[in-house]
Scaffold this motif. Structure first.
Motif, PDB file in Angstrom:
ATOM      1  N   LYS A   1      -1.746  25.647 -37.102  1.00  0.00           N
ATOM      2  CA  LYS A   1      -2.213  24.294 -37.428  1.00  0.00           C
ATOM      3  C   LYS A   1      -3.204  24.284 -38.574  1.00  0.00           C
ATOM      4  O   LYS A   1      -3.165  23.430 -39.453  1.00  0.00           O
ATOM      5  CB  LYS A   1      -2.888  23.665 -36.201  1.00  0.00           C
ATOM      6  N   ILE A   2      -4.121  25.233 -38.555  1.00  0.00           N
ATOM      7  CA  ILE A   2      -5.265  25.163 -39.452  1.00  0.00           C
ATOM      8  C   ILE A   2      -5.616  26.568 -39.915  1.00  0.00           C
ATOM      9  O   ILE A   2      -5.538  27.526 -39.152  1.00  0.00           O
ATOM     10  CB  ILE A   2      -6.461  24.509 -38.728  1.00  0.00           C
ATOM     11  N   GLN A   3      -5.950  26.698 -41.192  1.00  0.00           N
ATOM     12  CA  GLN A   3      -6.291  27.987 -41.778  1.00  0.00           C
ATOM     13  C   GLN A   3      -7.532  27.842 -42.640  1.00  0.00           C
ATOM     14  O   GLN A   3      -7.796  26.778 -43.201  1.00  0.00           O
ATOM     15  CB  GLN A   3      -5.137  28.515 -42.636  1.00  0.00           C
ATOM     16  N   LYS A   4      -8.273  28.948 -42.772  1.00  0.00           N
ATOM     17  CA  LYS A   4      -9.412  28.969 -43.679  1.00  0.00           C
ATOM     18  C   LYS A   4      -8.908  29.128 -45.096  1.00  0.00           C
ATOM     19  O   LYS A   4      -8.046  29.970 -45.381  1.00  0.00           O
ATOM     20  CB  LYS A   4     -10.374  30.095 -43.311  1.00  0.00           C
ATOM     21  N   ILE A   5      -9.453  28.339 -46.023  1.00  0.00           N
ATOM     22  CA  ILE A   5      -9.004  28.380 -47.418  1.00  0.00           C
ATOM     23  C   ILE A   5      -9.223  29.763 -48.010  1.00  0.00           C
ATOM     24  O   ILE A   5      -8.402  30.261 -48.782  1.00  0.00           O
ATOM     25  CB  ILE A   5      -9.735  27.301 -48.237  1.00  0.00           C
ATOM     26  N   SER A   6     -10.326  30.421 -47.656  1.00  0.00           N
ATOM     27  CA  SER A   6     -10.628  31.747 -48.211  1.00  0.00           C
ATOM     28  C   SER A   6      -9.570  32.776 -47.837  1.00  0.00           C
ATOM     29  O   SER A   6      -9.372  33.754 -48.542  1.00  0.00           O
ATOM     30  CB  SER A   6     -11.995  32.215 -47.708  1.00  0.00           C
ATOM     31  N   GLU A   7      -8.835  32.566 -46.715  1.00  0.00           N
ATOM     32  CA  GLU A   7      -7.824  33.519 -46.275  1.00  0.00           C
ATOM     33  C   GLU A   7      -6.467  33.275 -46.903  1.00  0.00           C
ATOM     34  O   GLU A   7      -5.675  34.207 -47.045  1.00  0.00           O
ATOM     35  CB  GLU A   7      -7.689  33.454 -44.749  1.00  0.00           C
TER      36      GLU A   7
ATOM     37  N   LEU B   1      -1.130  32.093 -51.947  1.00  0.00           N
ATOM     38  CA  LEU B   1      -0.524  30.872 -52.471  1.00  0.00           C
ATOM     39  C   LEU B   1       0.258  31.151 -53.747  1.00  0.00           C
ATOM     40  O   LEU B   1      -0.149  31.970 -54.570  1.00  0.00           O
ATOM     41  CB  LEU B   1      -1.603  29.829 -52.769  1.00  0.00           C
ATOM     42  N   GLY B   2       1.401  30.445 -53.899  1.00  0.00           N
ATOM     43  CA  GLY B   2       2.144  30.530 -55.145  1.00  0.00           C
ATOM     44  C   GLY B   2       1.382  29.873 -56.278  1.00  0.00           C
ATOM     45  O   GLY B   2       0.402  29.174 -56.062  1.00  0.00           O
ATOM     46  N   PHE B   3       1.846  30.059 -57.523  1.00  0.00           N
ATOM     47  CA  PHE B   3       1.115  29.565 -58.689  1.00  0.00           C
ATOM     48  C   PHE B   3       0.959  28.051 -58.648  1.00  0.00           C
ATOM     49  O   PHE B   3      -0.132  27.515 -58.849  1.00  0.00           O
ATOM     50  CB  PHE B   3       1.840  29.989 -59.973  1.00  0.00           C
TER      51      PHE B   3
ATOM     52  N   LEU C   1      -4.420  23.139 -55.631  1.00  0.00           N
ATOM     53  CA  LEU C   1      -5.654  23.345 -54.890  1.00  0.00           C
ATOM     54  C   LEU C   1      -6.840  23.482 -55.835  1.00  0.00           C
ATOM     55  O   LEU C   1      -7.938  22.987 -55.553  1.00  0.00           O
ATOM     56  CB  LEU C   1      -5.535  24.584 -54.005  1.00  0.00           C
ATOM     57  N   LYS C   2      -6.600  24.139 -56.981  1.00  0.00           N
ATOM     58  CA  LYS C   2      -7.669  24.299 -57.973  1.00  0.00           C
ATOM     59  C   LYS C   2      -8.113  22.943 -58.512  1.00  0.00           C
ATOM     60  O   LYS C   2      -9.298  22.692 -58.709  1.00  0.00           O
ATOM     61  CB  LYS C   2      -7.173  25.196 -59.103  1.00  0.00           C
ATOM     62  N   ARG C   3      -7.146  22.046 -58.734  1.00  0.00           N
ATOM     63  CA  ARG C   3      -7.493  20.704 -59.217  1.00  0.00           C
ATOM     64  C   ARG C   3      -8.258  19.915 -58.162  1.00  0.00           C
ATOM     65  O   ARG C   3      -9.183  19.169 -58.491  1.00  0.00           O
ATOM     66  CB  ARG C   3      -6.203  19.960 -59.606  1.00  0.00           C
ATOM     67  N   TYR C   4      -7.853  20.075 -56.908  1.00  0.00           N
ATOM     68  CA  TYR C   4      -8.592  19.418 -55.841  1.00  0.00           C
ATOM     69  C   TYR C   4     -10.027  19.936 -55.784  1.00  0.00           C
ATOM     70  O   TYR C   4     -10.974  19.179 -55.556  1.00  0.00           O
ATOM     71  CB  TYR C   4      -7.910  19.654 -54.495  1.00  0.00           C
ATOM     72  N   ARG C   5     -10.200  21.237 -55.987  1.00  0.00           N
ATOM     73  CA  ARG C   5     -11.540  21.818 -55.988  1.00  0.00           C
ATOM     74  C   ARG C   5     -12.387  21.248 -57.123  1.00  0.00           C
ATOM     75  O   ARG C   5     -13.568  20.963 -56.963  1.00  0.00           O
ATOM     76  CB  ARG C   5     -11.458  23.340 -56.115  1.00  0.00           C
ATOM     77  N   GLN C   6     -11.764  21.104 -58.285  1.00  0.00           N
ATOM     78  CA  GLN C   6     -12.492  20.552 -59.435  1.00  0.00           C
ATOM     79  C   GLN C   6     -12.922  19.116 -59.172  1.00  0.00           C
ATOM     80  O   GLN C   6     -14.064  18.728 -59.484  1.00  0.00           O
ATOM     81  CB  GLN C   6     -11.609  20.629 -60.691  1.00  0.00           C
ATOM     82  N   SER C   7     -12.031  18.320 -58.611  1.00  0.00           N
ATOM     83  CA  SER C   7     -12.384  16.927 -58.305  1.00  0.00           C
ATOM     84  C   SER C   7     -13.437  16.873 -57.194  1.00  0.00           C
ATOM     85  O   SER C   7     -14.304  16.002 -57.190  1.00  0.00           O
ATOM     86  CB  SER C   7     -11.144  16.130 -57.896  1.00  0.00           C
TER      87      SER C   7
ATOM     88  N   HIS D   1     -10.038  11.554 -39.896  1.00  0.00           N
ATOM     89  CA  HIS D   1     -10.225  11.583 -41.349  1.00  0.00           C
ATOM     90  C   HIS D   1     -10.149  12.997 -41.898  1.00  0.00           C
ATOM     91  O   HIS D   1      -9.713  13.206 -43.038  1.00  0.00           O
ATOM     92  CB  HIS D   1     -11.576  10.957 -41.704  1.00  0.00           C
ATOM     93  N   LEU D   2     -10.555  13.982 -41.104  1.00  0.00           N
ATOM     94  CA  LEU D   2     -10.473  15.374 -41.546  1.00  0.00           C
ATOM     95  C   LEU D   2      -9.019  15.791 -41.746  1.00  0.00           C
ATOM     96  O   LEU D   2      -8.700  16.545 -42.683  1.00  0.00           O
ATOM     97  CB  LEU D   2     -11.136  16.280 -40.503  1.00  0.00           C
ATOM     98  N   ASN D   3      -8.124  15.282 -40.897  1.00  0.00           N
ATOM     99  CA  ASN D   3      -6.697  15.602 -41.027  1.00  0.00           C
ATOM    100  C   ASN D   3      -6.112  15.095 -42.341  1.00  0.00           C
ATOM    101  O   ASN D   3      -5.224  15.734 -42.921  1.00  0.00           O
ATOM    102  CB  ASN D   3      -5.915  14.997 -39.857  1.00  0.00           C
ATOM    103  N   GLY D   4      -6.584  13.945 -42.828  1.00  0.00           N
ATOM    104  CA  GLY D   4      -5.948  13.319 -43.989  1.00  0.00           C
ATOM    105  C   GLY D   4      -6.731  13.384 -45.280  1.00  0.00           C
ATOM    106  O   GLY D   4      -6.247  12.897 -46.309  1.00  0.00           O
ATOM    107  N   ASN D   5      -7.935  13.963 -45.271  1.00  0.00           N
ATOM    108  CA  ASN D   5      -8.773  13.969 -46.475  1.00  0.00           C
ATOM    109  C   ASN D   5      -8.990  15.408 -46.928  1.00  0.00           C
ATOM    110  O   ASN D   5      -9.674  16.186 -46.269  1.00  0.00           O
ATOM    111  CB  ASN D   5     -10.116  13.293 -46.169  1.00  0.00           C
ATOM    112  N   ILE D   6      -8.389  15.770 -48.078  1.00  0.00           N
ATOM    113  CA  ILE D   6      -8.478  17.146 -48.567  1.00  0.00           C
ATOM    114  C   ILE D   6      -9.903  17.512 -48.961  1.00  0.00           C
ATOM    115  O   ILE D   6     -10.332  18.652 -48.812  1.00  0.00           O
ATOM    116  CB  ILE D   6      -7.505  17.350 -49.762  1.00  0.00           C
TER     117      ILE D   6
END
Length: 452
Positions: free
Chosen positions: A3-9, A14-16, A22-28, A88-93
């Motif tokens: 269901k849920i994973q740590k981003i650091s793992e 992840l593919g390119f 994900l990188k763009r989401y991090r920047q925003s 909200h945690l389920n739907g908000n990146i």
């Protein structure tokens, strides 16, 4: 399916294309207010100080130690209930990045009680005295006027019904009757006779009255006290007779002791005696009436907290669920600020309750200017002192007292819904310091502009 994973793992796998998104989401995220809030909390240092484990119960946790603290900050920031926070945690990146997790959209979290479980885990490791210096050290470079100490006390109310003697006695009676019924059912014995059905109808009739005479209230109190004493005696007899067959939890035993105290206090009040340390809730037995003397609320029920404020940032100096006189804590406030900021306090802003002779002598001895109204003869530079006193009083009345309203309205501190003393303390701690961190965002931006 996980269901849920740590981003650091998962980042290395992840593919390119996915990694690029994900990188763009991090920047925003970093540009958003939520990202700037995240950058202001030293999560690693806090988790290390609290000695949190990622797997406290022997199984892998969804959240890392830092993610658990971040979840509590996020709850205070959003002012959501536990179920709303999970939804909200389920739907908000951005919320997921804030907590360091990634949730599979096809397998969202459904158990909102995970928030309560994390809150209880953190509450068991919370030590305000050791965590506040970490936050102060992180925020100190962006603060100004470190030599000015402002202090005041407020009450963070608990979410309970307004207590009356009749309500408290009825709740005790109902709890005892329910457990008496359960004990007799488990032991397969006949239930002892009492007048619970009659008094239950009488209480219902009393509660429906629009206008209650004093004679009506006194009559129902007398009947409730008699029934409560009868029920306590019946349950004690069961405990003694079937002590090897009944399994009594620690919560049950504590509640039973609280109800016995309620009975004794109720008897004293009914006979006209004065009672100290009155119990106002059998569920939260640690709460006491806090007499505030406000126009809208003469009495409040919750934790009384004496705060200090440094350049708009508040720190907890003393927290208690019993009433205390904050006026004697001025010296402790000054010492706490000097410990946190490593700067000598030169000015103190506080209201008139702090202006006792002991505090005046202490401030005079160490050359601390105060906002207290002058006593005795005027000094040679009285005009300058008067201007300084007025400035300190105005700053305290606007910034410090204003921060109390902000915390209560926007950071989950209006009516605290925690269920025990430790989690309620944790709730207050994160509410205050989340409000601080939001205030720090503007200070950091100002500092960056000045450097640039």
């Amino acid at each position: 399916m996980v269901k849920i994973q740590k981003i650091s793992e998962i980042e290395p796998t992840l593919g390119f294309t996915e990694f690029d998104i994900l990188k763009r989401y991090r920047q925003s995220f970093e540009l958003s207010e939520l990202g700037r809030l995240h950058a202001l909390f030293p999560f690693s240092e806090l988790a290390q100080q609290m000695q949190l484990k990622e797997s406290p119960l022997g199984r892998k946790s969804y959240f890392s130690a830092e993610g658990k603290i971040a979840l509590m900050v996020l709850k205070s920031y959003t002012n959501f209930s536990d179920s709303q926070l999970i939804e909200h945690l389920n739907g908000n990146i951005h919320y997921q990045i804030f907590c360091g997790i990634q949730i599979d959209p096809l397998h969202p979290l459904t158990n909102y009680k995970i928030v309560s479980a994390i809150r209880q885990e953190l509450a068991a490791h919370l030590e305000i005295e050791s965590l506040q210096p970490i936050l102060a050290e992180s925020w100190k470079p962006y603060l100004e006027n470190l030599h000015v100490c402002m202090t005041d006390a407020t009450c963070y109310e608990s979410y309970i019904r307004f207590p009356t003697d009749v309500k408290l006695l009825w709740e005790s009676v109902r709890w005892l009757h329910r457990h008496l019924y359960k004990h007799c059912l488990d032991l397969h014995i006949q239930r002892p006779r009492n007048k619970y059905p009659d008094i239950s109808r009488a209480y219902l009739s009393y509660s429906k009255l629009r206008k209650r005479r004093q004679s009506h209230t006194r009559r129902i109190k007398r009947r409730l006290l008699q029934l409560l004493e009868k029920l306590i005696g019946q349950i004690r007899a069961l405990h003694f007779t079937y002590k090897n067959e009944l399994i009594l939890s620690s919560d049950y035993q504590r509640r039973f002791l609280v109800i016995q105290t309620v009975l004794q206090q109720g008897k004293d009040l009914f006979s006209g005696k004065k009672v100290s340390n009155r119990i106002v809730s059998i569920d939260r037995h640690y709460l006491r009436p806090i007499v505030r003397g406000k126009e809208t609320k003469s009495v409040e029920f919750g934790a009384k907290v004496n705060n200090i404020q440094i350049d708009g940032i508040s720190f907890i100096e003393h927290l208690s669920f019993k009433a205390f006189n904050e006026g004697v804590r001025a010296k402790d406030c000054i010492r706490l600020q000097q410990k946190l900021m490593k700067v000598r306090v030169k000015s103190l802003a506080a209201d008139s309750i702090y202006a006792n002779n002991a505090n005046r002598k202490f401030c005079t001895k160490y050359g601390i200017t105060t906002s207290f109204k002058r006593k005795g003869r005027a000094a040679t530079d009285e005009k300058l002192r008067k201007i300084l006193r007025a400035a300190l009083s105005r700053e305290r009345a606007t910034r410090l007292e204003g921060s109390f309203g902000t915390q209560k309205q926007h950071y989950s501190l209006a009516k605290i819904k925690a269920r025990n003393r430790k989690t309620e303390t944790l709730w207050i701690f994160f509410g205050i310091h989340t409000a601080n961190a939001v205030c720090m965002i503007g200070k950091v931006e100002k500092k960056k502009k000045m450097v640039a």
